[in-house]
Design a protein around this motif. Structure first.
Motif, PDB file in Angstrom:
ATOM      1  N   PHE A   6     -14.292 -38.351 -26.597  1.00  0.00           N
ATOM      2  CA  PHE A   6     -13.445 -38.565 -25.420  1.00  0.00           C
ATOM      3  C   PHE A   6     -14.248 -39.027 -24.210  1.00  0.00           C
ATOM      4  N   LYS A   7     -15.481 -38.569 -24.081  1.00  0.00           N
ATOM      5  CA  LYS A   7     -16.333 -39.073 -22.992  1.00  0.00           C
ATOM      6  C   LYS A   7     -16.542 -40.570 -23.147  1.00  0.00           C
ATOM      7  N   ALA A   8     -16.789 -41.019 -24.373  1.00  0.00           N
ATOM      8  CA  ALA A   8     -16.975 -42.455 -24.627  1.00  0.00           C
ATOM      9  C   ALA A   8     -15.686 -43.217 -24.325  1.00  0.00           C
ATOM     10  N   LEU A   9     -14.546 -42.699 -24.759  1.00  0.00           N
ATOM     11  CA  LEU A   9     -13.260 -43.349 -24.463  1.00  0.00           C
ATOM     12  C   LEU A   9     -13.019 -43.431 -22.964  1.00  0.00           C
ATOM     13  N   ASN A  10     -13.218 -42.310 -22.266  1.00  0.00           N
ATOM     14  CA  ASN A  10     -12.967 -42.284 -20.823  1.00  0.00           C
ATOM     15  C   ASN A  10     -13.910 -43.215 -20.072  1.00  0.00           C
ATOM     16  N   ALA A  11     -15.104 -43.439 -20.627  1.00  0.00           N
ATOM     17  CA  ALA A  11     -16.071 -44.337 -19.990  1.00  0.00           C
ATOM     18  C   ALA A  11     -15.855 -45.799 -20.401  1.00  0.00           C
ATOM     19  N   GLY A  12     -14.923 -46.028 -21.330  1.00  0.00           N
ATOM     20  CA  GLY A  12     -14.682 -47.393 -21.790  1.00  0.00           C
ATOM     21  C   GLY A  12     -15.711 -47.886 -22.796  1.00  0.00           C
ATOM     22  N   ASP A  13     -16.479 -46.970 -23.392  1.00  0.00           N
ATOM     23  CA  ASP A  13     -17.494 -47.338 -24.388  1.00  0.00           C
ATOM     24  C   ASP A  13     -16.866 -47.180 -25.772  1.00  0.00           C
ATOM     25  N   TYR A  14     -16.052 -48.164 -26.147  1.00  0.00           N
ATOM     26  CA  TYR A  14     -15.270 -48.081 -27.377  1.00  0.00           C
ATOM     27  C   TYR A  14     -16.137 -48.199 -28.624  1.00  0.00           C
TER      28      TYR A  14
END
Length: 107
Positions: A6-14
């Motif tokens: 979720f941290k990656a998703l929230n940061a836009g790092d798909y």
């Protein structure tokens, strides 16, 4: 794994988020988030992404599966509005001795 996802998703790092998945369904979820975060779609601004917090509300361990119940809170842009809370179920299983996300029901 769930929080890193979720941290990656929230940061836009798909691309990073995809490294935590091990099913077509979970990858499709990331692809959908990627699509809505792309320049071609009215996605989340950096301010909106920064105002989003995610936590694991609870989890259940079953033989070879972990189920996490995740709550994501989005702070309102208008101070008179209340925050939006989204609840999701995330299912993980071990793949090659690593926990991977295999199911995130899309609503």
């Amino acid at each position: 794994v769930t929080m890193d996802f979720f941290k990656a998703l929230n940061a836009g790092d798909y691309d990073k988020a995809r490294t935590y998945t091990a099913s077509e369904q979970a990858e499709a979820y990331v692809n959908l988030m990627d699509y809505f975060g792309s320049d071609s779609v009215q996605g989340f601004t950096q301010e909106e992404a920064a105002a989003r917090t995610t936590k694991i509300a609870s989890s259940e361990e079953r033989q070879d599966t972990v189920i996490c119940y995740v709550e994501t809170t989005e702070q309102p842009t208008d101070p008179t509005d209340s925050a939006d809370v989204f609840k999701q179920k995330v299912v993980l299983t071990k793949v090659d001795n690593e926990w991977k996300i295999v199911d995130i029901p899309m609503k």
